[in-house]
Design an enzyme around this catalytic site. Structure first.
Site, PDB file in Angstrom:
ATOM      1  N   GLU A  49      48.149 -84.632  37.341  1.00  0.00           N
ATOM      2  CA  GLU A  49      48.098 -86.012  36.874  1.00  0.00           C
ATOM      3  C   GLU A  49      48.981 -86.949  37.694  1.00  0.00           C
ATOM      4  O   GLU A  49      48.938 -88.163  37.520  1.00  0.00           O
ATOM      5  CB  GLU A  49      48.505 -86.095  35.408  1.00  0.00           C
ATOM      6  CG  GLU A  49      49.970 -85.805  35.139  1.00  0.00           C
ATOM      7  CD  GLU A  49      50.345 -86.023  33.678  1.00  0.00           C
ATOM      8  OE1 GLU A  49      51.254 -86.818  33.434  1.00  0.00           O
ATOM      9  OE2 GLU A  49      49.702 -85.408  32.802  1.00  0.00           O
ATOM     10  N   GLU A  95      28.790 -84.630  24.581  1.00  0.00           N
ATOM     11  CA  GLU A  95      28.000 -84.684  23.353  1.00  0.00           C
ATOM     12  C   GLU A  95      26.869 -85.711  23.406  1.00  0.00           C
ATOM     13  O   GLU A  95      26.009 -85.739  22.527  1.00  0.00           O
ATOM     14  CB  GLU A  95      28.921 -84.970  22.166  1.00  0.00           C
ATOM     15  CG  GLU A  95      29.853 -83.799  21.861  1.00  0.00           C
ATOM     16  CD  GLU A  95      30.806 -84.073  20.721  1.00  0.00           C
ATOM     17  OE1 GLU A  95      31.048 -85.253  20.407  1.00  0.00           O
ATOM     18  OE2 GLU A  95      31.323 -83.097  20.149  1.00  0.00           O
TER      19      GLU A  95
END
Length: 274
Positions: free
Chosen positions: A113, A82
């Site tokens: 992960e 953004e």
């Protein structure tokens, strides 16, 4: 860490949820969510320390990296993605990395992960250097992908921070600047996409927004460098110019089209008026 307590895995304060009406469920969730901003507020000194240390590095050409897995990784990517449209920054200045790569944004990648070395490999692909900053995001504070990346980055002299929801976590110990947001047990036990995720989103908003203000991407309270990529943003920019320069809508729109950004129009027309 013998005294490490995983609040994020503690039982919810609410039980027998399947017996609740929809309204009861929503009120209970809302009551828990209200605790989040207060918990984030307690972390402002740590967030301040990060932004103040990050600003000169960023102005020297350094970049801001977010690393995370699952929800945490997605939130980092969301914040990074953004920045270009909102503040007109190049796409390579704030970068979000997720365990498992881009395909993990939409679909979980099993065991991604759990690799302690992969985050540093991912960072090295960007020719990471001493002016760069790495922020690890992990609700548990134990995610191997994040821990490995933060430890390696700190060993190389980079500025590091860790956003976690468990106090005294390995991530807090590994990062130069720990940001420990204690939101308490989740509404659904262990579902850290809820309060933990909300708190992470708020902290990321604060880091990136404060940084953008400090480096001059905001004037007054306006996004004067935003990309004019759709009609809504063109209209917003036009109204910014109307307010700032006293122009009518048509004149402001023409100026925006001529100069290509709110900031350039303000600079050009402000000088003419001066």
């Amino acid at each position: 860490m013998a005294d490490y307590r995983k609040i994020t895995e503690e039982p919810s304060l609410h039980d027998a949820l399947e017996t609740c009406s929809v309204t009861e469920l929503l009120h209970k969730m809302n009551a828990e969510d209200r605790k989040v901003p207060e918990a984030v507020g307690q972390c402002i000194p740590a967030i301040t320390r990060l932004v103040e240390a990050l600003e000169p590095r960023f102005l020297s050409g350094g970049r801001l990296f977010y690393i995370g897995a699952g929800t945490s990784g997605r939130l980092g990517i969301l914040d990074a993605s953004e920045i270009p449209p909102t503040y007109g920054m190049p796409h390579d200045r704030v970068i979000g990395l997720i365990a498992g790569g881009d395909r993990a944004i939409r679909k979980a990648v099993e065991h991604a992960e759990d690799d302690t070395r992969q985050a540093w490999k991912d960072l090295q692909a960007f020719d990471i250097g001493e002016n760069d900053t790495v922020v690890g995001i992990a609700a548990s504070g134990t995610t191997p992908y994040v821990l490995g990346g933060i430890r390696a980055a700190r060993e190389q002299g980079l500025l590091t921070a860790g956003i976690t929801n468990n106090p005294g976590s390995p991530l807090a110990a590994a990062a130069e600047i720990p940001i420990e947001v204690e939101v308490g047990p989740e509404f659904i036990t262990g579902s850290t996409r809820m309060k933990c995720g909300t708190s992470q989103k708020l902290v990321l908003n604060m880091i990136s927004t404060a940084l953008m203000v400090r480096i001059g991407r905001v004037q007054g309270n306006k996004m004067v460098h935003m990309q004019l990529s759709n009609n809504k943003l063109i209209d917003r920019g036009t109204r910014y110019l109307m307010e700032s320069l006293g122009l009518n809508y048509e004149a402001a729109g023409s100026a925006l089209q001529q100069y290509g950004s709110v900031q350039k129009a303000l600079e050009a027309l402000g000088k003419k008026r001066g």
